[in-house]
Design a protein around this motif. Structure first.
Motif, mmCIF file in Angstrom:
data_model
loop_
_atom_site.group_PDB
_atom_site.id
_atom_site.type_symbol
_atom_site.label_atom_id
_atom_site.label_comp_id
_atom_site.label_asym_id
_atom_site.label_seq_id
_atom_site.Cartn_x
_atom_site.Cartn_y
_atom_site.Cartn_z
ATOM 1 N N UNK A 71 65.155 -37.063 -47.372
ATOM 2 C CA UNK A 71 64.485 -35.782 -46.559
ATOM 3 C C UNK A 71 64.056 -34.929 -47.700
ATOM 4 N N UNK A 72 64.261 -34.923 -48.831
ATOM 5 C CA UNK A 72 63.754 -34.210 -50.040
ATOM 6 C C UNK A 72 62.978 -34.967 -50.831
ATOM 7 N N UNK A 73 61.645 -34.637 -50.881
ATOM 8 C CA UNK A 73 60.490 -35.257 -51.814
ATOM 9 C C UNK A 73 59.948 -34.281 -52.625
ATOM 10 N N UNK A 74 60.194 -34.490 -53.976
ATOM 11 C CA UNK A 74 59.747 -33.423 -55.197
ATOM 12 C C UNK A 74 58.165 -33.672 -54.678
ATOM 13 N N UNK A 75 57.669 -32.523 -55.144
ATOM 14 C CA UNK A 75 56.068 -32.608 -55.191
ATOM 15 C C UNK A 75 55.532 -32.842 -56.585
ATOM 16 N N UNK A 76 54.409 -33.553 -56.694
ATOM 17 C CA UNK A 76 53.970 -33.575 -58.015
ATOM 18 C C UNK A 76 53.870 -32.434 -58.992
ATOM 19 N N UNK A 77 54.408 -32.579 -60.281
ATOM 20 C CA UNK A 77 54.490 -31.481 -61.208
ATOM 21 C C UNK A 77 55.808 -30.570 -61.047
ATOM 22 N N UNK A 78 56.560 -30.803 -60.122
ATOM 23 C CA UNK A 78 57.958 -29.987 -60.055
ATOM 24 C C UNK A 78 58.802 -30.711 -61.270
ATOM 25 N N UNK A 79 59.551 -29.861 -61.890
ATOM 26 C CA UNK A 79 60.531 -30.119 -63.049
ATOM 27 C C UNK A 79 61.633 -30.910 -62.512
ATOM 28 N N UNK A 80 61.954 -32.188 -63.216
ATOM 29 C CA UNK A 80 63.265 -32.732 -62.887
ATOM 30 C C UNK A 80 63.929 -32.600 -64.192
ATOM 31 N N UNK A 81 65.369 -32.270 -63.867
ATOM 32 C CA UNK A 81 66.358 -32.163 -64.643
ATOM 33 C C UNK A 81 67.495 -33.206 -64.491
ATOM 34 N N UNK A 82 67.943 -34.024 -65.646
ATOM 35 C CA UNK A 82 68.708 -35.145 -65.508
ATOM 36 C C UNK A 82 69.733 -34.573 -66.393
ATOM 37 N N UNK A 83 71.031 -34.611 -65.710
ATOM 38 C CA UNK A 83 72.236 -34.016 -66.435
ATOM 39 C C UNK A 83 73.738 -35.029 -66.554
ATOM 40 N N UNK A 84 74.428 -34.808 -67.130
ATOM 41 C CA UNK A 84 75.614 -35.675 -67.170
ATOM 42 C C UNK A 84 76.926 -34.765 -67.190
ATOM 43 N N UNK A 85 76.692 -33.329 -67.188
ATOM 44 C CA UNK A 85 78.011 -32.285 -67.026
ATOM 45 C C UNK A 85 77.717 -31.666 -65.655
ATOM 46 N N UNK A 86 78.775 -30.990 -65.443
ATOM 47 C CA UNK A 86 78.785 -30.163 -64.237
ATOM 48 C C UNK A 86 77.615 -28.953 -64.328
ATOM 49 N N UNK A 87 77.697 -28.425 -65.233
ATOM 50 C CA UNK A 87 76.691 -27.141 -65.638
ATOM 51 C C UNK A 87 75.510 -27.753 -65.743
ATOM 52 N N UNK A 89 72.759 -26.683 -67.207
ATOM 53 C CA UNK A 89 72.239 -26.292 -68.558
ATOM 54 C C UNK A 89 72.897 -27.022 -69.658
ATOM 55 N N UNK A 90 74.044 -27.595 -69.399
ATOM 56 C CA UNK A 90 74.649 -28.071 -70.825
ATOM 57 C C UNK A 90 73.978 -29.625 -70.878
ATOM 58 N N UNK A 91 73.360 -29.754 -72.342
ATOM 59 C CA UNK A 91 72.979 -30.761 -72.684
ATOM 60 C C UNK A 91 71.549 -31.586 -71.924
ATOM 61 N N UNK A 92 71.036 -30.101 -71.284
ATOM 62 C CA UNK A 92 69.458 -30.742 -70.533
ATOM 63 C C UNK A 92 68.654 -29.483 -71.235
ATOM 64 N N UNK A 122 77.701 -20.171 -62.509
ATOM 65 C CA UNK A 122 78.072 -19.485 -63.874
ATOM 66 C C UNK A 122 77.245 -19.577 -65.151
ATOM 67 N N UNK A 123 76.953 -20.834 -65.544
ATOM 68 C CA UNK A 123 76.186 -21.214 -66.675
ATOM 69 C C UNK A 123 74.994 -20.197 -66.561
ATOM 70 N N UNK A 124 74.226 -20.242 -65.651
ATOM 71 C CA UNK A 124 73.208 -19.321 -65.297
ATOM 72 C C UNK A 124 73.274 -17.861 -65.556
#
Length: 185
Positions: A71-87, A89-92, A122-124
């Motif tokens: 149901x969710x389709x990103x539009x061209x140019x929208x940022x993608x963040x790939x994470x491996x932690x709960x927060x 922000x961490x490691x991204x 909380x991270x934000x």
């Protein structure tokens, strides 16, 4: 009101609305539907939409489990963040992406309430962002067999405590998807 200088934009942060994460989540279809509406409204308002996706050995990048729900389709140019932690922000590079977009206020929706949503809001906040949690646009899977409360209570508790979050120079808020105002400061 955030503590970040020379910024003034809002972004919608959609966290981990992936097939494996929300496949059996509480009120999955209703929550995803509200997130779809938020994405549409953000785009209409010229507000950046940022997509966050978790990956680990059970959800490897590029797999069906890792993919965003259909149901969710990103539009061209929208940022993608790939994470491996709960927060998110961490490691991204999320902070760099937000700085590049002059964002100082985040509207947050997604999954899982008791893990990545909680860690990300909380991270934000500790990084200086005004942080709005969309009360009816986050969810989680049932973890009662491990002693957690039922998901509806986890969501209610998270909404409750976030509505009382405070710190000098920044704001925390909880609003329904219907009441999100992407232009309000």
């Amino acid at each position: 009101m955030s503590t970040l200088e020379n910024r003034g934009r809002t972004a919608l942060l959609v966290v981990d609305v992936q097939n494996d994460v929300v496949g059996s989540a509480y009120e999955r279809d209703a929550v995803v539907g509200r997130i779809v509406g938020l994405v549409d409204r953000a785009r209409d308002a010229g507000v950046p939409v940022i997509w966050v996706q978790h990956n680990d050995e059970g959800m490897e990048v590029g797999t069906t489990e890792w993919a965003l729900v259909p149901e969710l389709v990103p539009a061209d140019g929208e940022a993608h963040i790939h994470k491996q932690h709960g927060d998110s922000f961490e490691g991204t590079d999320l902070e760099d992406v937000l700085a590049g977009l002059s964002v100082d206020r985040l509207v947050v929706a997604g999954a899982e309430t008791d893990a990545c949503i909680r860690s990300t809001i909380h991270g934000a906040f500790v990084r200086g962002y005004d942080t709005t949690l969309v009360s009816d646009a986050h969810t989680a899977g049932d973890k009662t067999e491990w002693g957690a409360p039922p998901v509806d209570q986890v969501i209610a508790h998270t909404n409750l405590y976030w509505s009382f979050q405070s710190a000098p120079g920044k704001t925390a808020a909880v609003v329904t998807s219907e009441d999100v105002d992407f232009g309000a400061r």
